[in-house]
Each structure stands twice: as C-alpha cells, then as structure tokens.
Design a protein around this motif. Structure first.
Motif: not given
Length: 929
Positions: A19-23, A28-40, A830-838
C-alpha cells in the motif's frame, strides 16, 4: 483469531508495504499533473497514508519482539533502524517547519515566509481587531473533473465560525481549482463569507511557499480581510547579508557556485560571521539555512530555512541502518551467508567455445554520389579526394586548439568536432575522413560542403516530402532549400508546436533534421567555435557578469579593438585562405599563432598541453562503444554455452568457465580504465548525468558478476547482457555523451558517495531481473528434466544474493542521499519524484526478499517472476522520472514523451514467458528460512 497474530504477521507486513509503495508511486503522477499540494493532501500528508506508516511501524516493532530479533545483532539493528527513522520522520512532520528568507545585500532581516500555506482571517469592527488563522492545504485539481468532484467532497471541505464581539463570521469552503496562466499554475480558493445572514463570495489566489494576496470584504461597518498562502514568521535572531557572490563558468551565464556572506545577530550572545553556499549549510539552534537561489538582478540572496527537531533521531536511524546492513554480510547465521554457502557448493559448468572478437570502430559510409550528382559535381569529388589526402596534419593541429562551450567548459576543438560530426552524420567519421578533417573542410569551403550529403535522415515520409530517394540515408544542406526558401519551415514549426507525446517518427525526424541544419549553418559561419579570448582589464573582469569569455572569429572581429582585432582578422583570414589554396604549411603556422594567442591572452582558463593530450587521446581510443560491442558478443556466446549445459548436465568443463571469466575480466578492466580516464578529464566522478550513470550501471553489473557469481555461466552471461543493454542505451542518439560542467549542487563529495552506491544497486537489480527471466525460460522446459530443477534452485539463490546486495546498496545510498540533501538544501526528504520512486523501489524489493516468509509465496517461480517485474520500479526511478515527471532530480520537464514501440514488444514477451512458465510453477524452495 487474536489481533496481535494478524497485526504482527508477515502477510500484514507485505500488504502494508504494498500500500505504501502503490500510494507513493501514484502520488508522483498526481503531483506532476496537479501540483505538489494535491499530492500532499491526497497522499503524503493524508491521514490514511500516515495511518499505514504508523501501522507499519507497529507491525515492524511487533515482529522484532515476536521473533526475538535481539538474539541476532545485525538483524536486530537494521530492523530497529526503520522504527527509529519513522519516529524521527514523525517528529519532523508534526513539530518541524520550513520557510524561505529573502535578504537584499546590505540589509538585515529576521523574517521569513512559511513553506506551509495558511488561511488568515482578520476582522475589523470599529477599533477592535480579531485575527484567526488555519493551516490548510488543498488539492489543486482541474475544475469540473470527476476526480476533482470527489476530492471536493472528501478532502477540501471546511466550515469555520469565528466569534467577534457579539457577532460571528462564517467562512465556508466553496471550491479550489488549478488556474493556468501561461506555463505557470496558481491555485484559486473560493470562499463564502457570511455575517448576520449576508453572504459574499471571494476568490483568493494562493499556493504553497508563496505569500498570498490580502483581499477585503465589507459588511456594513465590519471589514473582513482574508489571505491564503504562506505567512510571515519571525526568527529569534536576525541575519545581515554582507555580500552575495556569484561565480560563473568562464564565458558563460551558467552558475558555477554562489554564496552568501552573512552576519548572525543575536540579542543574548555575540554575533558571528558565516559563509553559506551550496553543500555548506548554516546551523543556528534547530534552524538550518541553506543557499537556495538569488535575486534575478543578483543584489540579494534567497535562503531556505528548516527547523527540524527530528534530525538527530533520523540520523541515528540512518547510522543503525548502515551498520546493521553491513554487519549482515559478515554474520554467519544471516540469509546472505546461507545462500552464498549454497551457491559455492554448486556450479553451473560450461562447454568449450571459441570467443573471438575485435575492438573496431564502425564507420558510417554515406552514399557519395548518385548518377546526377556525379555528372554535376566532379569538381567536388576531386576536392574531397585531395582534401582527404592532404589535410590530415593540419586538421590534427587544428583539433589541439582550445574552445569554450556555451556552458563554460574549456575543451579541445577535437571534442567539439566529434560532437558535430556525430550529430550530423551519426558517426565520428565521414567519407573516410575523421571529424577534425570534416569540420575543417566545412569551415574553409562551405560552398562545397553544402552540397555534400552528410545530414542523417530516417523517415520515408520526410524523404518523400523533400523529393529524395527513399534508399538514401543522408541529404545535403542545399537540398532543403529551394529558390532561397527553407522547405521545412512550416513542417518544422508544426512539429515543434505539437505536444511531445503526440509526435510521431515523422515529426521527431523533422525536429532532428532542423537541429542538424542549424548546426551545419553554425559550422559554416564558425559560430560554434569560441576560440579567441579577449584582452580584458582588471576593472572589466571585476564588473562583468560573464568573466573570461571567449569569442567566435566573427564576434571577435566585430567586438575587439586595435591590435587584437587586427591579429584575430589576420589569423582567421590567413588560415581560411591557406586551406583554400592548399598551402598547408602556412595553415599550420596560422594555427600555431592562434594557439600562442590563446595561451597568452586566455592564460586564466586555457587548458594545459597535458589536458589537451589526455582529452584527444580519450576521444581517439573511443573506449565505450568498443566495450559495448565486446559485452554484447561475449554475453551471447556465454548465454548459448550456459543453456547448452543446462540441457546437457553431463558436460562439466570447468576450464572453459575460467576462460570466459578471464575474458570478461579483461573487458571489465578496459571499462574501468575508461571510467577512470573520463573522471580525470571531467574533473568529477563519472556518474553525474544520464550517459555516465548508464556506463556506471553497466560497470556495476559486470562487477557483481565477476566478484560474486563467477562460478555460474548463467549469472556471468546475465551480467554481461545487462552491461551490453545499458551501454547500448547510453549510445542511443537521444543521449548526449559529451562531458559537461557540474551544476553547483553536484559539486560535493556526496556525489561520489551517494550516487556511486545508489547507482551500483541498479546493476545488481538488473542482473537479478535477467536471471529471473532466464529462470522462467527454464520453467517452461523443466517437464521430465529433473536436472533443470537443480539449476533453477541454484540460479534462484544467485538472484536472491543479488537482491540482498542490491537492496542494501540502494537503501544505504538512498539514506546517504538524504544526508546530502540535508546538507545541500536543508531537508533530507521532500517527496521529490526521484526520491519517491527510489523509496518505492526499496519497498518493492523489501517485499520480494520477504516473500519467503509467506508459505504460498515461497516458491522459485514466484520469486523469479517478482525479481523480474520489480525491476520496472528501477526503470521508473531512472528513466520514467527523468522523462515523464518533473522534479529537482529530473532531466526533463515532465511533459510525457511517446513510449518507444520496442517497450511494448518487451512487455509482451515477458507476459507470454510468465504465462508459459506458470503451468510448471510447482517447485519447492531451495534454502530453508
């Protein structure tokens, strides 16, 4: 069933981790399309995700207690470390805060704006003033979408009532959507404000990390002021900016480094001076100040501020993690040691096979002429023949001149020539001439070279548009012009305006052709060759934004004055005329004059003769394409030999296995030499960009093969194939191999430590993925072949060893990256996409190595399948983030690019292989837990 038996089970562990990984991946795709706030709002800071993190911590602590892990020190330490890290992260999340401080040079400041957004409500009723604020963040989604409506319903709602005097004001959420203005995105919050039954609507533009705009509503004598965005915070001390310093690479606007000389002013103690710069953070109490940016006019600094009481628990967790994982490799009772003992007791033999390969550069031969061209251009053919025979020495001398790139890197003209010819023709040689000869010819005789077919073209549709034969691979510069008009003007504009993910091969080829034509024209007029430094006074150097700039011949002749201008004109015109007249001795003399001029006038930045020699030698030996071919050829041979032995178990020639090992070791040594050579030339570790990290992943895969799995031909072949695939990818036309300067944040010893460890893990994971695929192939053919079962078990053990090593490396490397991030920009996560996918990759591989604790999942088939499929997270971390998501670590803007066709074929092949292997999946585990 007891709650504890469910909560503290490995099944629960795997579910929670999944669940943690999938979420996180979806966020990261939510952030890319709708901004950092949406992902947070929707994931990272949402109660459901935090609940899963808490449950995971409880689950892990319970398992540590349930299985009495303290009896095994290494296992206890690195499992406990995750609990400590999560506790530290919780402290940071709920107690710490971040902000941004802007200071103009010469001024003192004790305020910053918060990173978190607030809704601030100020009520003015006569002489009385009431204030209320709410920390809140919204998902900034596109208006009227189904997803937006769902978010509105469950996450963005609020209804606050504020009492003032004998009245009340009600602030009711109405909606929040993402407004676009050009390329910028701004959240727009709409509220209904009600007093005594009167309701007014107000729209507040605002977002995270930016101060909002205050707007007023009038209700009779009552004024309600509202603002949404970051708020002003006051620090317990002040900072004075004494001097902001920005250094650029020579002749470039690209920053090399920037720093702030500050004075910290405190009431209860002495002041002190400090220098803040990239990778040098200032600590003051719990506050961290780090160099983030600067004013556009360079008159001030932008510092990011972080107050993080969770730093030391987190660092303690990092230390325990590293210690535990390292001790695990030496623990005699560890899973790793059990597996290595099992593998050492077995060996997959090989058969004798000849392995002959040669290191040779292939040269792309352009079609020299067709019948029409021969009739019209006999003179051109004669010129090319003569020039090829007579220009070699002059071209060699020309290549030793120094040029300055647009980013400020000083390099031999040889390097620029190779980049040009590779870009134009697809090879570093053309018509039997090296790159130095080709470029020298283009510079001296553009009227001839404009008719030479040397610009690479691919798509038949574009060839048809230009009216050239479909069999041709190259076109001439002159063929895209007719009656003075550029034939591709409209098509190029149309292709450039189209979205990247909507471009077909035709549009992409047009864009590439357009780029090659521009490069060709730039070579013809010499505008790529910044070879003339300017004599500058000390005052000019101190006042200029761009220091030690070198100029092209045309710019130098226009901008220089006096004797310098005369000298540049004489050298330039003399060189060109000498070449045109075939006076090669005179041409060499003029080149010698230019070299002397560079050494005298540009002494501050010019390369030494040793540096020129090294880079030219590096260019000429061209190690990596040759190593790539060697890896591919040898990998195929070893693979054939290995599978031959799998199906013929009676053959066990150990000597041939040793021969393959020696051959691979020799190629690996050459690869290592090339990496070291590039390090010397560039001045930094050779894993700072896409090309270099691909080379390093290849290196790490072969390192894993020859160091850990040299007794297994299947493992050796997988290692070599991985290396060949990644090196082949590195040499695709879309990846630039040229050496570049480092951006300021990468100028740190952490680049060597963090990136080397993290990227090395990719090689181990790739090796495990290839071996997993080979194992599935063996599953397909294991019916009535008992000897294949032993091979499967053996290879599965090797896969698990590779995953354990890879998981340790990626985990340690990732958390070391957190320390680097904390030293560079003041926060370790900081939940940057690269950090997140690592992080997603780590979690997924943790799941894979723990599948053995769940009995139905503890089979070689499931393990092989999981090791293959999990590699998709590494591909997403390395490639997907760079080209499909935007972030601090990304090489691209996040605009989606079309997925290559071959990806669909590979995915189809994997799915079919898994499906065919499924029927023979029943096989017991190899090594007991």
């Amino acid at each position: 069933m007891k709650i504890s038996s469910v909560l503290f089970s490995f099944k629960t562990t795997l579910i929670l981790l999944a669940i943690l990984a999938i979420g996180a991946g979806y966020a990261t795709f939510i952030e890319n399309d709708f901004g950092t706030s949406s992902a947070r709002v929707l994931v990272y800071n949402n109660i459901w995700y935090e609940t899963i993190l808490v449950l995971t911590t409880i689950n892990l602590a319970g398992i540590i207690f349930k299985y009495k892990m303290w009896k095994n020190t290494p296992r206890f330490i690195f499992h406990l470390s995750f609990v400590v890290i999560l506790i530290g992260a919780g402290v940071t999340r709920y107690v710490g805060y971040e902000g941004i401080m802007q200071i103009k040079e010469g001024t003192t400041e004790n305020r910053m704006i918060s990173l978190e957004p607030y809704l601030q409500v100020t009520i003015k009723d006569g002489d009385k003033k009431y204030f209320k604020e709410y920390q809140m963040e919204f998902a900034a989604l596109s208006e009227n979408s189904d997803f937006a409506i769902s978010v509105e319903k469950f996450y963005n709602n609020f209804d606050h009532t504020i009492a003032f005097g004998e009245n009340e004001v009600n602030v009711l959420y109405k909606n929040y959507f993402l407004a676009k203005k050009g390329n910028a995105k701004m959240g727009m919050l709409t509220l209904d404000v009600t007093i005594n039954g009167e309701t007014q609507e107000i729209k507040l533009p605002g977002r995270r990390s930016q101060k909002g705009l205050e707007r007023d509503l009038q209700f009779g004598d009552v004024t309600v002021s509202l603002e949404y965005g970051s708020k002003v915070l006051t620090l317990p001390f002040a900072i004075k900016l004494n001097d902001f310093q920005l250094d650029r690479y020579p002749g470039s606007m690209s920053p090399s480094s920037y720093a702030s000389e500050v004075t910290v002013i405190k009431e209860d103690s002495d002041t002190y001076d400090y220098r803040i710069f990239m990778n040098k953070t200032m600590h003051e109490g719990n506050f961290l100040f780090f160099q983030s940016s600067y004013f556009p006019d360079e008159t001030g600094t932008v510092l990011s501020v972080n107050n993080d009481p969770g730093k030391w628990p987190t660092y303690l967790g990092y230390f325990l993690l590293t210690l535990g994982l390292c001790l695990n490799f030496f623990d005699k009772k560890s899973r790793f040691r059990k597996l290595t003992k099992y593998v050492d007791s077995k060996s997959i033999a090989s058969i004798a096979a000849a392995c002959i390969f040669a290191f040779s550069a292939t040269s792309l031969k352009a079609e020299e002429t067709d019948a029409q061209f021969k009739a019209k251009a006999q003179e051109t053919i004669q010129y090319l023949k003569t020039f090829k025979e007579e220009s070699a020495e002059t071209a060699k001398n020309f290549a030793r001149l120094v040029t300055q790139s647009s980013s400020g890197r000083m390099k031999p003209v040889s390097s620029l020539n190779r980049e040009i010819v590779q870009k134009l023709s697809g090879s570093t040689e053309f018509l039997g001439m090296n790159a130095d000869q080709v470029v020298l010819g283009m510079l001296s005789r553009p009227e001839i070279w404009r008719d030479v077919k040397m610009i690479k073209i691919k798509t038949p549709k574009l060839k048809n548009f230009l009216g050239v034969d479909k069999s041709r691979k190259h076109i001439a510069f002159s063929e895209v012009f007719k009656d003075g008009k550029y034939l591709l003007a409209k098509e190029s504009e149309k292709a450039s305006l189209s979205k990247p993910n909507e471009r077909g091969t035709y549009e992409r080829d047009i864009i590439k052709i357009d780029e090659r034509l521009n490069i060709t024209y730039a070579v013809f007029n010499g505008s790529l060759f910044n070879v003339f430094p300017k004599v500058e006074t000390a005052e000019e150097i101190n006042n200029a934004k761009i220091k030690h700039r070198w100029y092209t011949p045309m710019d130098a002749m226009n901008d220089f004055e006096g004797r310098n201008k005369t000298a540049v004109e004489a050298m330039t015109r003399g060189l060109i005329n000498s070449i045109i007249q075939n006076k090669w001795t005179d041409a060499n003399n003029f080149i010698s004059m230019m070299a002397t001029y560079q050494e005298k006038v540009g002494s501050k930045v010019v390369l030494s003769q040793a540096e020129i020699d090294n880079e030219i030698m590096f260019n000429e030996i061209d190690i990596f394409p040759k190593v790539m071919l060697a890896y591919i050829f040898l990998g195929i041979i070893i693979l054939i030999a290995a599978f031959f032995v799998v199906f013929n178990p009676s053959i066990k020639p150990k000597k041939t296995t040793f021969v393959f090992f020696v051959l691979l070791s020799l190629i690996f040594a050459v690869h290592t030499y090339g990496m070291g050579f590039r390090w010397i030339i560039s001045g930094h570790a050779p894993w700072s960009d896409t090309y270099e990290t691909l080379l390093y992943i290849s290196w790490s895969a072969v390192f894993a093969g020859i160091m850990f799995f040299r007794k297994s031909l299947l493992a050796l072949s997988a290692a070599v194939i991985v290396a060949g695939i990644f090196m082949f990818t590195a040499h695709l036309t879309g990846i630039d191999p040229q050496i570049t300067n480092l951006v300021p944040v990468l100028k740190s010893y952490w680049l060597t430590i963090h990136v080397s460890i993290l990227t090395a893990s990719y090689g181990f994971f790739a090796l495990a993925a290839i071996l997993g695929f080979m194992t599935l192939i063996m599953f397909i053919f294991r019916t009535n072949r008992p000897h294949i079962d032993e091979t499967i078990k053996h290879v599965t053990a090797i896969i698990e060893i590779a995953l354990i090593v890879g998981l340790a490396a990626i985990t340690i490397g990732n958390f070391l990256g957190g320390i680097w991030a904390n030293e560079s920009w003041g926060r370790y996560w900081g939940w940057d996409p690269k950090e997140t996918w690592a992080y997603v990759s780590i979690v997924m591989y943790v799941i894979v190595v723990h599948l053995r604790f769940v009995k139905p999942l503890s089979t070689p088939f499931i393990f092989a399948t999981a090791s293959l499929l999990s590699f998709s997270t590494i591909l997403m971390t390395y490639f997907g983030v760079n080209f499909y998501l935007a972030g601090m670590h990304s090489y691209a803007t996040g605009d989606p690019l079309p997925i290559p066709t071959w990806v669909y074929y590979v995915v189809s092949l994997i799915v079919i292989t898994i499906a065919l292997a499924y029927k023979n999946r029943h096989l017991k585990p190899l090594v007991k837990n």
